[in-house]
Design an enzyme around this catalytic site. Structure first.
Site, PDB file in Angstrom:
ATOM      1  N   LYS A 139       0.829  -1.211   0.000  1.00  0.00           N
ATOM      2  CA  LYS A 139       0.000   0.000   0.000  1.00  0.00           C
ATOM      3  C   LYS A 139       0.864   1.262   0.000  1.00  0.00           C
ATOM      4  CE  LYS A 139      -1.863  -1.198   3.955  1.00  0.00           C
ATOM      5  NZ  LYS A 139      -1.151  -2.445   4.297  1.00  0.00           N
TER       6      LYS A 139
ATOM      7  N   ARG B 224     -10.206   0.186   8.728  1.00  0.00           N
ATOM      8  CA  ARG B 224      -9.657  -1.122   9.062  1.00  0.00           C
ATOM      9  C   ARG B 224     -10.616  -1.957   9.885  1.00  0.00           C
ATOM     10  NH1 ARG B 224      -3.956   0.114   8.877  1.00  0.00           N
ATOM     11  NH2 ARG B 224      -2.694  -1.585   9.593  1.00  0.00           N
TER      12      ARG B 224
ATOM     13  N   ARG C 166      12.223  -4.399   5.295  1.00  0.00           N
ATOM     14  CA  ARG C 166      11.836  -3.012   4.964  1.00  0.00           C
ATOM     15  C   ARG C 166      12.641  -1.983   5.743  1.00  0.00           C
ATOM     16  NH1 ARG C 166       5.713  -1.219   5.389  1.00  0.00           N
ATOM     17  NH2 ARG C 166       5.873  -2.238   7.423  1.00  0.00           N
TER      18      ARG C 166
ATOM     19  N   ARG D 218      10.880  -0.006  11.275  1.00  0.00           N
ATOM     20  CA  ARG D 218       9.758   0.200  12.182  1.00  0.00           C
ATOM     21  C   ARG D 218       9.834  -0.774  13.349  1.00  0.00           C
ATOM     22  NH1 ARG D 218       4.497   0.557   8.377  1.00  0.00           N
ATOM     23  NH2 ARG D 218       3.623  -0.664  10.094  1.00  0.00           N
TER      24      ARG D 218
ATOM     25  N   ARG E  14      -0.267  -8.576  13.780  1.00  0.00           N
ATOM     26  CA  ARG E  14      -0.807  -7.668  12.762  1.00  0.00           C
ATOM     27  C   ARG E  14      -1.635  -8.449  11.743  1.00  0.00           C
ATOM     28  NH1 ARG E  14       4.593  -4.936  10.956  1.00  0.00           N
ATOM     29  NH2 ARG E  14       3.296  -3.799   9.474  1.00  0.00           N
TER      30      ARG E  14
HETATM   31  P1  AP5 Z   1       4.891  -1.424   1.948  1.00  0.00           P
HETATM   32  O1  AP5 Z   1       4.379  -0.805   0.700  1.00  0.00           O
HETATM   33  O2  AP5 Z   1       5.631  -0.523   2.882  1.00  0.00           O
HETATM   34  O3  AP5 Z   1       3.720  -2.185   2.723  1.00  0.00           O
HETATM   35  P2  AP5 Z   1       2.331  -1.666   3.295  1.00  0.00           P
HETATM   36  O4  AP5 Z   1       1.225  -2.356   2.590  1.00  0.00           O
HETATM   37  O5  AP5 Z   1       2.282  -0.174   3.329  1.00  0.00           O
HETATM   38  O6  AP5 Z   1       2.414  -2.331   4.748  1.00  0.00           O
HETATM   39  P3  AP5 Z   1       2.415  -1.712   6.200  1.00  0.00           P
HETATM   40  O7  AP5 Z   1       3.249  -2.640   7.032  1.00  0.00           O
HETATM   41  O8  AP5 Z   1       2.771  -0.276   6.220  1.00  0.00           O
HETATM   42  O9  AP5 Z   1       0.896  -1.896   6.560  1.00  0.00           O
HETATM   43  P4  AP5 Z   1       0.244  -1.986   7.913  1.00  0.00           P
HETATM   44  O10 AP5 Z   1      -1.157  -1.971   7.516  1.00  0.00           O
HETATM   45  O11 AP5 Z   1       0.670  -3.110   8.768  1.00  0.00           O
HETATM   46  O12 AP5 Z   1       0.816  -0.707   8.713  1.00  0.00           O
HETATM   47  P5  AP5 Z   1       0.206   0.725   9.028  1.00  0.00           P
HETATM   48  O13 AP5 Z   1       1.310   1.680   9.017  1.00  0.00           O
HETATM   49  O14 AP5 Z   1      -0.994   1.000   8.214  1.00  0.00           O
HETATM   50  O15 AP5 Z   1       5.809  -2.668   1.527  1.00  0.00           O
HETATM   51  C1  AP5 Z   1       6.478  -3.466   2.489  1.00  0.00           C
HETATM   52  C2  AP5 Z   1       7.891  -3.840   1.981  1.00  0.00           C
HETATM   53  O16 AP5 Z   1       7.798  -4.655   0.809  1.00  0.00           O
HETATM   54  C3  AP5 Z   1       8.739  -2.634   1.595  1.00  0.00           C
HETATM   55  O17 AP5 Z   1      10.048  -2.847   2.000  1.00  0.00           O
HETATM   56  C4  AP5 Z   1       8.646  -2.582   0.055  1.00  0.00           C
HETATM   57  O18 AP5 Z   1       9.819  -2.050  -0.516  1.00  0.00           O
HETATM   58  C5  AP5 Z   1       8.428  -4.038  -0.318  1.00  0.00           C
HETATM   59  N1  AP5 Z   1       7.504  -4.195  -1.446  1.00  0.00           N
HETATM   60  C6  AP5 Z   1       6.365  -3.485  -1.688  1.00  0.00           C
HETATM   61  N2  AP5 Z   1       5.744  -3.925  -2.806  1.00  0.00           N
HETATM   62  C7  AP5 Z   1       6.508  -4.965  -3.279  1.00  0.00           C
HETATM   63  C8  AP5 Z   1       6.377  -5.840  -4.402  1.00  0.00           C
HETATM   64  N3  AP5 Z   1       5.341  -5.738  -5.259  1.00  0.00           N
HETATM   65  N4  AP5 Z   1       7.327  -6.796  -4.570  1.00  0.00           N
HETATM   66  C9  AP5 Z   1       8.383  -6.908  -3.698  1.00  0.00           C
HETATM   67  N5  AP5 Z   1       8.559  -6.088  -2.623  1.00  0.00           N
HETATM   68  C10 AP5 Z   1       7.623  -5.133  -2.406  1.00  0.00           C
HETATM   69  O19 AP5 Z   1      -0.319   0.519  10.530  1.00  0.00           O
HETATM   70  C11 AP5 Z   1       0.561   0.355  11.612  1.00  0.00           C
HETATM   71  C12 AP5 Z   1      -0.210   0.285  12.909  1.00  0.00           C
HETATM   72  O20 AP5 Z   1      -0.921   1.521  13.133  1.00  0.00           O
HETATM   73  C13 AP5 Z   1      -1.304  -0.789  13.018  1.00  0.00           C
HETATM   74  O21 AP5 Z   1      -0.787  -2.031  13.389  1.00  0.00           O
HETATM   75  C14 AP5 Z   1      -2.236  -0.171  14.060  1.00  0.00           C
HETATM   76  O22 AP5 Z   1      -1.725  -0.346  15.363  1.00  0.00           O
HETATM   77  C15 AP5 Z   1      -2.180   1.304  13.729  1.00  0.00           C
HETATM   78  N6  AP5 Z   1      -3.229   1.725  12.775  1.00  0.00           N
HETATM   79  C16 AP5 Z   1      -3.044   2.283  11.541  1.00  0.00           C
HETATM   80  N7  AP5 Z   1      -4.212   2.534  10.936  1.00  0.00           N
HETATM   81  C17 AP5 Z   1      -5.180   2.129  11.797  1.00  0.00           C
HETATM   82  C18 AP5 Z   1      -6.601   2.119  11.732  1.00  0.00           C
HETATM   83  N8  AP5 Z   1      -7.279   2.574  10.649  1.00  0.00           N
HETATM   84  N9  AP5 Z   1      -7.284   1.625  12.803  1.00  0.00           N
HETATM   85  C19 AP5 Z   1      -6.634   1.167  13.894  1.00  0.00           C
HETATM   86  N10 AP5 Z   1      -5.295   1.135  14.008  1.00  0.00           N
HETATM   87  C20 AP5 Z   1      -4.558   1.621  12.967  1.00  0.00           C
HETATM   88 ZN    ZN Z   2       2.251   1.253   4.926  1.00  0.00          ZN
END
Ligand code: AP5
Ligand code: ZN
Length: 213
Positions: free
Chosen positions: A13, A88, A127, A160, A171
């Protein structure tokens, strides 16, 4: 356009968001990034969210709904936005519909980053990020020119706190239990596009462009 990006941790994402943002001039609203900034700045919100995030659990609906409600009212988000990591839970999705209803707008498309769990540990543990810009690297799949440094600014990259194999398990559990129902919620409305998120980044970008054309 008003878009939602849904997918498990590491599904891409945050990687695809800047590309979509630039092409359509949308604002990128990533609740995870916003919460991490609040944690780093030790704001009251950050203090409340820190522990929950480090455990890999979801913070309360009220906290994130408050952040998004404020953000989507900003003038810079009136042309459209990308919601990355929100909604979410079904409760968050219902609140979002309510907020948009008040504005007389609605979600145009939900992009579902579908991917097998088995691929995600390698993506998450490799990452590295540059927090000020949100640029994301991967030791194997998208290495920076100089290990540990951002390509553009030369500033240090960080990992992170929740990017461990251990926390990833929580997660993923939260994703399947609380977030997968959000995909069903929007499927019933008929505006979900399925992406093959296991493909290389460029191929995923092409699928995104096709879905939004
Ligand atoms: P990347 O694009 O960074 O992954 P992502 O989908 O953004 O994953 P996240 O880990 O950021 O998602 P998340 O939902 O767990 O975390 P969030 O910050 O939202 O890609 C990952 C890696 O793979 C990178 O190194 C990239 O280079 C590589 N890559 C990407 N695409 C690739 C491909 N096609 N092929 C190969 N490699 C690839 O949330 C964190 C925390 O915040 C949650 O756990 C929760 O506690 C809180 N939170 C956030 N939003 C909410 C909400 N709405 N409600 C409640 N709690 C929330
Ligand atoms: Zn992300």
């Amino acid at each position: 356009k008003r878009l939602i990006l849904i997918g498990p941790p590491g599904s891409g994402k945050g990687t695809q968001s800047p590309l979509i943002k630039d092409e359509y001039c949308l604002c990128h609203l990533a609740t995870g990034d916003m919460l991490r900034a609040a944690v780093a700045a030790k704001t009251p919100l950050g203090i409340k969210a820190k522990e929950t995030m480090e455990k890999g659990e979801l913070v309360s609906d009220d906290l994130v709904v408050g952040i998004i409600d404020e953000a989507i009212k900003k003038p810079s988000c009136q042309k459209g936005f990308i919601l990355d990591g929100f909604p979410r839970t079904v409760a968050q999705a219902e609140k979002l519909d309510e907020m948009l209803g008040k504005q007389g707008t609605k979600i145009d498309k939900v992009l579902n980053f579908a991917i097998d769990d088995a691929i995600l540990e390698e993506r998450i543990t490799g990452r590295w990020i540059h927090p000020p810009s949100g640029r994301t690297y991967h030791t194997k799949f998208a290495p920076p020119k100089t290990p540990g440094l951002d390509d553009v600014t030369g500033e240090p990259l960080i990992q992170r706190k929740d990017d461990t194999a251990e926390v990833l398990k929580s997660r993923l559990e939260a994703f399947h239990r609380q977030t997968a129902p959000v995909i069903d919620y929007y499927s019933k409305k008929g505006n979900v596009a399925q992406l093959h998120a296991e493909k290389p980044p460029k191929e995923v970008t092409a699928e995104v462009q096709k879905a939004l054309a």
